[in-house]
Design a protein around this motif. Structure first.
Motif, PDB file in Angstrom:
ATOM      1  N   LEU A   1       8.949   2.769  21.005  1.00 35.71           N
ATOM      2  CA  LEU A   1       8.131   1.536  21.259  1.00 35.71           C
ATOM      3  C   LEU A   1       6.895   1.649  20.561  1.00 35.71           C
ATOM      4  O   LEU A   1       6.574   0.931  19.923  1.00 35.71           O
ATOM      5  CB  LEU A   1       8.002   1.250  22.581  1.00 35.71           C
ATOM      6  N   ALA A   2       6.149   2.753  20.711  1.00 39.11           N
ATOM      7  CA  ALA A   2       4.925   2.978  20.230  1.00 39.11           C
ATOM      8  C   ALA A   2       5.028   3.182  18.595  1.00 39.11           C
ATOM      9  O   ALA A   2       4.158   2.285  17.856  1.00 39.11           O
ATOM     10  CB  ALA A   2       4.026   4.121  20.638  1.00 39.11           C
ATOM     11  N   LYS A   3       5.951   3.685  18.073  1.00 45.36           N
ATOM     12  CA  LYS A   3       6.068   3.747  16.554  1.00 45.36           C
ATOM     13  C   LYS A   3       6.498   2.584  16.009  1.00 45.36           C
ATOM     14  O   LYS A   3       5.987   2.151  14.907  1.00 45.36           O
ATOM     15  CB  LYS A   3       7.332   4.791  16.403  1.00 45.36           C
ATOM     16  N   THR A   4       7.297   1.713  16.738  1.00 39.96           N
ATOM     17  CA  THR A   4       7.578   0.319  16.280  1.00 39.96           C
ATOM     18  C   THR A   4       6.298  -0.644  16.051  1.00 39.96           C
ATOM     19  O   THR A   4       6.151  -1.431  15.324  1.00 39.96           O
ATOM     20  CB  THR A   4       8.543  -0.504  17.156  1.00 39.96           C
ATOM     21  N   GLN A   5       5.295  -0.472  17.153  1.00 40.03           N
ATOM     22  CA  GLN A   5       4.296  -1.242  17.099  1.00 40.03           C
ATOM     23  C   GLN A   5       3.479  -0.783  15.835  1.00 40.03           C
ATOM     24  O   GLN A   5       2.716  -1.663  15.158  1.00 40.03           O
ATOM     25  CB  GLN A   5       3.522  -1.373  18.234  1.00 40.03           C
ATOM     26  N   ILE A   6       3.421   0.456  15.553  1.00 42.97           N
ATOM     27  CA  ILE A   6       2.392   1.038  14.538  1.00 42.97           C
ATOM     28  C   ILE A   6       3.091   0.455  13.072  1.00 42.97           C
ATOM     29  O   ILE A   6       2.439   0.172  12.313  1.00 42.97           O
ATOM     30  CB  ILE A   6       2.402   2.456  14.563  1.00 42.97           C
ATOM     31  N   ALA A   7       4.414   0.585  12.944  1.00 49.32           N
ATOM     32  CA  ALA A   7       5.210   0.176  12.108  1.00 49.32           C
ATOM     33  C   ALA A   7       4.738  -1.481  11.546  1.00 49.32           C
ATOM     34  O   ALA A   7       4.669  -1.859  10.513  1.00 49.32           O
ATOM     35  CB  ALA A   7       6.394   0.264  11.995  1.00 49.32           C
ATOM     36  N   GLY A   8       4.825  -2.276  12.709  1.00 51.35           N
ATOM     37  CA  GLY A   8       4.404  -3.359  12.403  1.00 51.35           C
ATOM     38  C   GLY A   8       2.766  -3.612  12.116  1.00 51.35           C
ATOM     39  O   GLY A   8       2.470  -4.531  11.200  1.00 51.35           O
TER      40      GLY A   8
ATOM     41  N   ARG B   1       1.369  -5.399   8.283  1.00 51.80           N
ATOM     42  CA  ARG B   1       0.494  -6.399   8.192  1.00 51.80           C
ATOM     43  C   ARG B   1      -1.084  -6.048   7.696  1.00 51.80           C
ATOM     44  O   ARG B   1      -1.932  -6.612   7.643  1.00 51.80           O
ATOM     45  CB  ARG B   1       0.237  -6.988   9.717  1.00 51.80           C
ATOM     46  N   ARG B   2      -1.171  -4.729   7.120  1.00 52.29           N
ATOM     47  CA  ARG B   2      -2.321  -4.198   6.991  1.00 52.29           C
ATOM     48  C   ARG B   2      -3.070  -4.903   5.756  1.00 52.29           C
ATOM     49  O   ARG B   2      -4.218  -4.537   5.518  1.00 52.29           O
ATOM     50  CB  ARG B   2      -2.386  -2.794   6.909  1.00 52.29           C
TER      51      ARG B   2
ATOM     52  N   PRO C   1      -8.395  -9.562   3.772  1.00 55.25           N
ATOM     53  CA  PRO C   1      -9.183  -8.884   2.688  1.00 55.25           C
ATOM     54  C   PRO C   1     -10.548  -7.985   2.964  1.00 55.25           C
ATOM     55  O   PRO C   1     -10.633  -7.003   2.421  1.00 55.25           O
ATOM     56  CB  PRO C   1      -9.562 -10.100   2.016  1.00 55.25           C
ATOM     57  N   GLY C   2     -11.038  -8.286   4.148  1.00 56.82           N
ATOM     58  CA  GLY C   2     -11.959  -7.405   4.823  1.00 56.82           C
ATOM     59  C   GLY C   2     -11.216  -6.045   5.280  1.00 56.82           C
ATOM     60  O   GLY C   2     -12.162  -5.038   5.076  1.00 56.82           O
ATOM     61  N   SER C   3     -10.150  -6.238   5.894  1.00 57.56           N
ATOM     62  CA  SER C   3      -9.440  -4.978   6.225  1.00 57.56           C
ATOM     63  C   SER C   3      -9.153  -4.198   5.291  1.00 57.56           C
ATOM     64  O   SER C   3      -9.293  -2.737   5.194  1.00 57.56           O
ATOM     65  CB  SER C   3      -8.437  -5.310   6.942  1.00 57.56           C
ATOM     66  N   ILE C   4      -8.625  -4.624   4.084  1.00 60.57           N
ATOM     67  CA  ILE C   4      -8.152  -3.907   2.732  1.00 60.57           C
ATOM     68  C   ILE C   4      -9.675  -3.196   2.308  1.00 60.57           C
ATOM     69  O   ILE C   4      -9.579  -2.128   1.797  1.00 60.57           O
ATOM     70  CB  ILE C   4      -7.768  -4.882   1.783  1.00 60.57           C
TER      71      ILE C   4
ATOM     72  N   ASP D   1      -4.012  -0.082  -6.342  1.00 59.03           N
ATOM     73  CA  ASP D   1      -3.082  -0.659  -5.961  1.00 59.03           C
ATOM     74  C   ASP D   1      -2.739  -0.386  -4.530  1.00 59.03           C
ATOM     75  O   ASP D   1      -2.693   0.728  -4.066  1.00 59.03           O
ATOM     76  CB  ASP D   1      -1.686   0.354  -6.649  1.00 59.03           C
ATOM     77  N   VAL D   2      -2.802  -1.340  -3.685  1.00 63.39           N
ATOM     78  CA  VAL D   2      -2.713  -1.415  -2.400  1.00 63.39           C
ATOM     79  C   VAL D   2      -1.157  -1.400  -1.847  1.00 63.39           C
ATOM     80  O   VAL D   2      -0.822  -2.014  -0.718  1.00 63.39           O
ATOM     81  CB  VAL D   2      -3.743  -2.230  -1.661  1.00 63.39           C
ATOM     82  N   THR D   3      -0.213  -1.543  -2.668  1.00 64.67           N
ATOM     83  CA  THR D   3       1.129  -1.745  -2.385  1.00 64.67           C
ATOM     84  C   THR D   3       1.636  -0.747  -1.269  1.00 64.67           C
ATOM     85  O   THR D   3       1.324   0.287  -1.128  1.00 64.67           O
ATOM     86  CB  THR D   3       2.190  -1.608  -3.430  1.00 64.67           C
ATOM     87  N   ILE D   4       2.137  -1.234  -0.129  1.00 67.82           N
ATOM     88  CA  ILE D   4       2.603  -0.466   0.910  1.00 67.82           C
ATOM     89  C   ILE D   4       3.818   0.179   0.767  1.00 67.82           C
ATOM     90  O   ILE D   4       4.842  -0.373   0.594  1.00 67.82           O
ATOM     91  CB  ILE D   4       2.741  -1.299   2.161  1.00 67.82           C
TER      92      ILE D   4
END
Length: 425
Positions: free
Chosen positions: A109-116, A120-121, A125-128, A418-421
């Motif tokens: 469950l925790a890994k799924t939340q982190i993957a989400g 979304r990261r 733009p401020g987070s980037i 390049d900030v492609t995930i």
């Protein structure tokens, strides 16, 4: 195990905080995210005696809470309860600290939340800007900047969590502070009963990662064509709170920063180049922080904004500030001290932090004396010593097509990031 007990009988409440000598910076690079998962699943997964549902029900019935987590430089665990329930809640708190179960379903469950969160990261733009700027300063693989990826998340299993926990969660690595409505002798007996049989381990203090600036200057762009404004960060590697010049640097910072500071007055009010503008000498306790100046502005004002901020940095280095500026900046710093003593829990939190990072108990008062003693000459000296124009890194998150004049007019090569995930394999 170091324990601080502070009685406060104003309200029938008891709360406690433990700091654990661990942190995200100690996890393997190939398993970035391991510390965060360990701290999350410690509480999320329950204990060997009680399932997560049983723990939640017990705590909810008593309007109590127990939480755990691991941050960049330390682990933490906390509890809060009514004083009449303190014994029961401390028992749960000790169980969570000493006997976490790390069940597979809660790890999943925790890994799924982190993957989400990974997915979304790039939404903000401020987070980037904040994420990519840390990489430019500390380096992509630095534990002070690296980010969890799908690949590092996939590398982590339940055994890894157990091993990370076993490596760092020992009584000699724990600092515990409890404040509230209790009698010291009674609470001491309770802590001894719950933690007295916890055996220490013959573990060595881990070596902290080395820190150096990754990019010695330069202009960098994250092209986001949909944006109509730019998020801008300008800065370089900073320093430590333990530096004898930290008080003077704090005063220098307030000359630049805030509603009465030079950046606000010049860049925002007089030139109209920014929605927001700021500067932060962000010192850290045991590794170098950053100096950051930044803000947000419309796309066509990006280059003038950068030029104006750089001008103010040069100005504070080369020209003495006024007596009025000195007094204003010192007043801002000194008047904020009252907020450090609003209640006993703040004092306790500060003492825990000083103990954890090896600072003297009276550090805050030494710092205040340093601020009070700061002179105009001190401000110019630290500005000349610590603000290094040749090392300034400039990062812009904005639309390349809309930034006119273009960033190249700043006279430096512009590197596009390049900030492609990276997608899961």
């Amino acid at each position: 195990m170091v324990v601080y007990l502070v009685e406060d009988h104003e309200l029938p409440l008891v709360s406690g905080t433990a700091l654990i000598r661990t942190g995200e910076r100690l996890e393997p690079t190939s398993e970035t995210g391991l510390a965060d998962l360990t701290g999350t699943v410690m509480r999320l997964g329950g204990t060997r005696q009680r399932s997560a549902d049983e723990l939640n029900a017990l705590l909810e019935q008593r309007a109590a809470a127990v939480e755990t987590g691991i941050d960049r430089t330390f682990g933490s665990a906390s509890f809060s309860s009514l004083s009449k329930d303190a014994e029961t809640v401390v028992d749960v708190f000790a169980e969570v600290l000493r006997q976490p179960a790390f069940p597979q379903d809660k790890l999943d469950l925790a890994k799924t939340q982190i993957a989400g969160a990974i997915a979304r990261r790039n939404d903000e733009p401020g987070s980037i800007a904040n994420r990519e700027f840390r990489k430019l300063i500390y380096g992509e693989s630095s534990p002070y900047a690296r980010t969890v990826e799908y690949a590092t998340l996939a590398n982590i299993n339940r055994t890894d969590l157990e091993q990370f926990y076993q490596q760092y969660f020992h009584p000699e690595n724990v600092l515990l502070g409890i404040v509230g409505d209790f009698e010291t002798a009674t609470m001491r007996k309770l802590i001894e009963a719950k933690f007295g049989t916890w055996k220490p381990a013959a573990s060595k203090a881990p070596k902290l990662p080395d820190v150096s600036q990754a990019k010695p200057g330069g202009v960098f762009l994250v092209d986001q064509p949909q944006l109509t404004q730019s998020n801008i960060l300008i800065g370089h590697l900073g320093g430590l709170e333990s530096s004898p010049d930290y008080p003077a640097l704090s005063v220098m910072n307030e000359v630049l920063n805030g509603f009465g500071g030079r950046l606000f007055n010049q860049v925002r009010s007089r030139q109209g180049l920014a929605y927001s503008v700021y500067a932060i000498w962000s010192a850290q306790s045991d590794y170098p922080g950053m100096f950051i100046a930044g803000g947000q502005t419309r796309s066509d004002a990006t280059v003038p904004f950068i030029q104006s901020v750089l001008t103010e940095i040069e100005k504070i280095r080369n020209q003495p500030i006024s007596e009025a500026e000195l007094q204003y900046a010192k007043d801002i710093v000194l008047n904020s001290f009252i907020f450090n003593f609003q209640d006993p829990s703040q004092t306790l939190s500060r003492l825990l932090r000083y103990e954890y990072f090896g600072y003297p108990e009276d550090f805050i008062f030494q710092y205040r004396k340093g601020v009070e003693a700061t002179t105009i000459a001190d401000v110019q000296r630290v500005a000349q010593t610590y603000l290094k124009p040749e090392q300034l890194v400039t990062l812009v998150v904005g639309s390349q097509a809309e930034i006119q004049p273009p960033l190249k007019t700043l006279g430096q090569n512009v590197t596009t990031l390049d900030v492609t995930i990276p997608q899961p394999q």
